[in-house]
Design a protein around this motif. Structure first.
Motif, PDB file in Angstrom:
ATOM      1  N   GLU A 294       0.845  -1.194   0.000  1.00  0.00           N
ATOM      2  CA  GLU A 294       0.000   0.000   0.000  1.00  0.00           C
ATOM      3  C   GLU A 294       0.879   1.242   0.000  1.00  0.00           C
ATOM      4  O   GLU A 294       1.994   1.240   0.525  1.00  0.00           O
ATOM      5  CB  GLU A 294      -0.915   0.040   1.233  1.00  0.00           C
ATOM      6  CG  GLU A 294      -1.866  -1.118   1.367  1.00  0.00           C
ATOM      7  CD  GLU A 294      -1.423  -2.100   2.422  1.00  0.00           C
ATOM      8  OE1 GLU A 294      -2.268  -2.787   3.016  1.00  0.00           O
ATOM      9  OE2 GLU A 294      -0.198  -2.188   2.651  1.00  0.00           O
ATOM     10  N   SER A 295       0.344   2.310  -0.553  1.00  0.00           N
ATOM     11  CA  SER A 295       1.007   3.605  -0.526  1.00  0.00           C
ATOM     12  C   SER A 295      -0.053   4.693  -0.612  1.00  0.00           C
ATOM     13  O   SER A 295      -1.211   4.415  -0.935  1.00  0.00           O
ATOM     14  CB  SER A 295       2.008   3.731  -1.674  1.00  0.00           C
ATOM     15  OG  SER A 295       1.347   3.609  -2.922  1.00  0.00           O
TER      16      SER A 295
ATOM     17  N   CYS B 121      -2.753   0.142  -3.930  1.00  0.00           N
ATOM     18  CA  CYS B 121      -2.363  -1.197  -3.480  1.00  0.00           C
ATOM     19  C   CYS B 121      -1.859  -1.960  -4.692  1.00  0.00           C
ATOM     20  O   CYS B 121      -2.648  -2.308  -5.580  1.00  0.00           O
ATOM     21  CB  CYS B 121      -3.549  -1.914  -2.852  1.00  0.00           C
ATOM     22  SG  CYS B 121      -3.257  -3.663  -2.478  1.00  0.00           S
TER      23      CYS B 121
ATOM     24  N   THR C 197      -1.120   1.263   5.638  1.00  0.00           N
ATOM     25  CA  THR C 197      -0.625   2.626   5.486  1.00  0.00           C
ATOM     26  C   THR C 197      -1.439   3.539   6.393  1.00  0.00           C
ATOM     27  O   THR C 197      -2.663   3.425   6.462  1.00  0.00           O
ATOM     28  CB  THR C 197      -0.696   3.081   4.015  1.00  0.00           C
ATOM     29  OG1 THR C 197      -0.101   4.373   3.874  1.00  0.00           O
ATOM     30  CG2 THR C 197      -2.128   3.137   3.482  1.00  0.00           C
TER      31      THR C 197
END
Length: 122
Positions: A6-7, A22, A116
């Motif tokens: 994730e980011s 994701c 995240t």
């Protein structure tokens, strides 16, 4: 080895927006449903949104109208666009996916990302 990363989390002011991503990597045959969940300290993980392989979506009542889940099947990536964020949206957001690996065994298993952090300031 299958991996979900994730980011896109971070700190945002109330009323702001964030877009989480994701990305799924590894030896994958197919991905069925993908979902976003969130969890606050001391609380159970709860579903935020889910999208099927065919693109059907469902949302938790608390985020409906403010959140949009989408996916790019060609890139094995899911997204969560979050608008009109509120302080109560402050949680760790996790992605999961139902994945059949390209190992010839035909098993579908659920994989999770590492999470995240989303923090919404008032």
């Amino acid at each position: 080895q299958v991996q979900l990363v994730e980011s896109g989390g971070g700190l945002v002011q109330s009323g702001g927006s964030l877009r989480l991503s994701c990305a799924v990597s590894g030896s994958i045959f197919s991905i069925r449903a993908m979902g976003w969940y969130r969890q606050a300290p001391g609380k159970q993980r709860e579903l935020v949104a889910v999208i099927t392989g065919g693109g059907n979506t469902d949302y938790a009542g608390s985020v409906k109208g403010r959140v949009t889940i989408s996916r790019n099947n060609a890139e094995n990536t899911a997204y969560l666009q979050m608008n009109s964020l509120k302080p109560e949206d402050t949680e760790v957001y996790y992605c999961n996916a139902e994945i059949t690996k390209a190992d010839g065994l035909g098993r579908t298993e659920t994989y999770w990302g590492q999470g995240t952090q989303v923090t919404v300031s008032s």
